[in-house]
Design a protein around this motif. Structure first.
Motif, PDB file in Angstrom:
ATOM      1  N   SER A 265     -19.374  45.764 130.626  1.00  0.00           N
ATOM      2  CA  SER A 265     -17.946  45.958 130.388  1.00  0.00           C
ATOM      3  C   SER A 265     -17.296  46.695 131.564  1.00  0.00           C
ATOM      4  O   SER A 265     -17.881  47.627 132.124  1.00  0.00           O
ATOM      5  N   ARG A 266     -16.085  46.268 131.908  1.00  0.00           N
ATOM      6  CA  ARG A 266     -15.350  46.892 133.007  1.00  0.00           C
ATOM      7  C   ARG A 266     -14.328  47.894 132.494  1.00  0.00           C
ATOM      8  O   ARG A 266     -13.497  48.391 133.276  1.00  0.00           O
ATOM      9  N   LEU A 267     -14.357  48.181 131.197  1.00  0.00           N
ATOM     10  CA  LEU A 267     -13.377  49.110 130.626  1.00  0.00           C
ATOM     11  C   LEU A 267     -13.569  50.514 131.179  1.00  0.00           C
ATOM     12  O   LEU A 267     -12.586  51.194 131.512  1.00  0.00           O
ATOM     13  N   ASP A 268     -14.815  50.956 131.282  1.00  0.00           N
ATOM     14  CA  ASP A 268     -15.070  52.299 131.808  1.00  0.00           C
ATOM     15  C   ASP A 268     -14.567  52.433 133.244  1.00  0.00           C
ATOM     16  O   ASP A 268     -14.018  53.474 133.619  1.00  0.00           O
ATOM     17  N   SER A 269     -14.751  51.386 134.035  1.00  0.00           N
ATOM     18  CA  SER A 269     -14.260  51.440 135.414  1.00  0.00           C
ATOM     19  C   SER A 269     -12.739  51.571 135.451  1.00  0.00           C
ATOM     20  O   SER A 269     -12.190  52.315 136.278  1.00  0.00           O
ATOM     21  N   LEU A 270     -12.054  50.852 134.559  1.00  0.00           N
ATOM     22  CA  LEU A 270     -10.598  50.966 134.485  1.00  0.00           C
ATOM     23  C   LEU A 270     -10.175  52.383 134.127  1.00  0.00           C
ATOM     24  O   LEU A 270      -9.265  52.957 134.733  1.00  0.00           O
ATOM     25  N   VAL A 271     -10.855  52.958 133.130  1.00  0.00           N
ATOM     26  CA  VAL A 271     -10.495  54.300 132.666  1.00  0.00           C
ATOM     27  C   VAL A 271     -10.749  55.333 133.759  1.00  0.00           C
ATOM     28  O   VAL A 271      -9.909  56.206 134.019  1.00  0.00           O
TER      29      VAL A 271
END
Length: 303
Positions: A265-271
């Motif tokens: 998932s790339r969500l952590d990178s966005l956050v």
């Protein structure tokens, strides 16, 4: 949404709740009215702050907190006080507030109450001389993306979501009753109110150093996420080469096709990227204000 109007009493309650439970993070419910394109926050109450022991059922604690909130709203309704939920509030330290838990909570609020907001109060930044209270909402594009729970590189590219498109800041307007305004005016005329000199403090090192430390930690976390994604890319390339060899050497009727490696998932990178940008903005703002104070002091000392 045009803005959020918050009663002064609500802000005092939030500050009091945060100070009484420092350094623990606190949460609470916002009550008020949704009026056309604006939101009015007229009351609030704290959520249950229960420290879960090891082995305790987390779902049971969540249900107890939800039941407590419903009972509080019913009691407020009985005494003819605004009891409509319009969002929630949270405390944070050094500007680090948006994580997966915060996003999930705000998503659930906006899914149930489309006009809901989250008020974020930072007592550390407030101690530097200015009230650090902001309101946020998740963007419509991010809401649509979060519903799918697909945070791959391809889905992010299709939706056009970047680190600065996760949430929007909503303008806040503080409202006081006529009696409060009259009382403040009387205090100002009498000269009995104490002058707050915190904004003239020239010691910038502690806050600035702590912000830089948080920035370095967030950069390390972002680097770790990038390393995970690069490892996945290399694994996919190795698997593609192995699959090509298997197809060349396999016998007829045999199926040795390996399973696809799931993309992280790339969500952590966005956050984390959003948090890095937030820290940089804080350093820029704080340094600019202190340069102005130092320039003023140097001018006074020369005279």
């Amino acid at each position: 949404m045009a803005g959020v109007t918050v009663e002064g009493l609500v802000i005092i309650k939030i500050i009091k709740h945060c100070r009484e439970n420092r350094p623990q993070l606190v949460f609470g419910e916002l009550l008020g009215l949704d009026f056309e394109d604006s939101l009015e926050v007229t009351n609030c109450f704290p959520h249950l702050s229960k420290i879960e022991e090891e082995g305790e059922d987390q779902e049971k604690a969540t249900n107890e907190a939800a039941e407590y909130a419903h009972k509080m709203m019913r009691c407020l309704q009985e005494v003819n006080v605004d009891h409509n939920a319009v969002g929630w509030y949270s405390s944070n330290y050094m500007g680090k507030f948006f994580n997966e838990n915060t996003i999930e909570t705000q998503f659930n609020y906006q899914k149930r109450l489309p006009s809901s907001v989250v008020l974020v109060y930072d007592p550390v930044k407030t101690s530097q001389g200015s009230l650090a209270l902001k309101a946020y909402r998740l963007t419509d594009r991010f809401m649509d993306l979060y519903k799918t729970q697909q945070f791959s590189k391809e889905s992010l590219s299709k939706s056009g979501i970047s680190f600065d498109a996760i949430y929007n800041e909503v303008p806040i307007k503080i409202h006081n009753s006529l009696l409060v305004n009259a009382f403040l005016s009387e205090l100002e005329q009498s000269g009995t109110n104490e002058c707050d000199l915190e904004r003239f403090d020239l010691q910038t090192n502690p806050y600035l150093e702590k912000t830089l430390e948080c920035l370095i930690d967030t950069l390390d976390e972002l680097n770790a996420e990038q390393a995970k994604f690069q490892f996945w890319q290399k694994s996919v390339q190795r698997q593609a080469l192995q699959q090509t060899k298997w197809q060349q050497n396999r016998k007829e009727g045999e199926d040795n096709t390996p399973k696809a490696i799931p993309e992280p998932s790339r969500l952590d990178s966005l956050v984390y990227t959003n948090q890095v940008d937030s820290y940089c903005q804080q350093i820029k703002q704080f340094s600019g204000n202190n340069f102005a104070k130092l320039w003023l002091v140097s001018g006074v000392s020369e005279n």
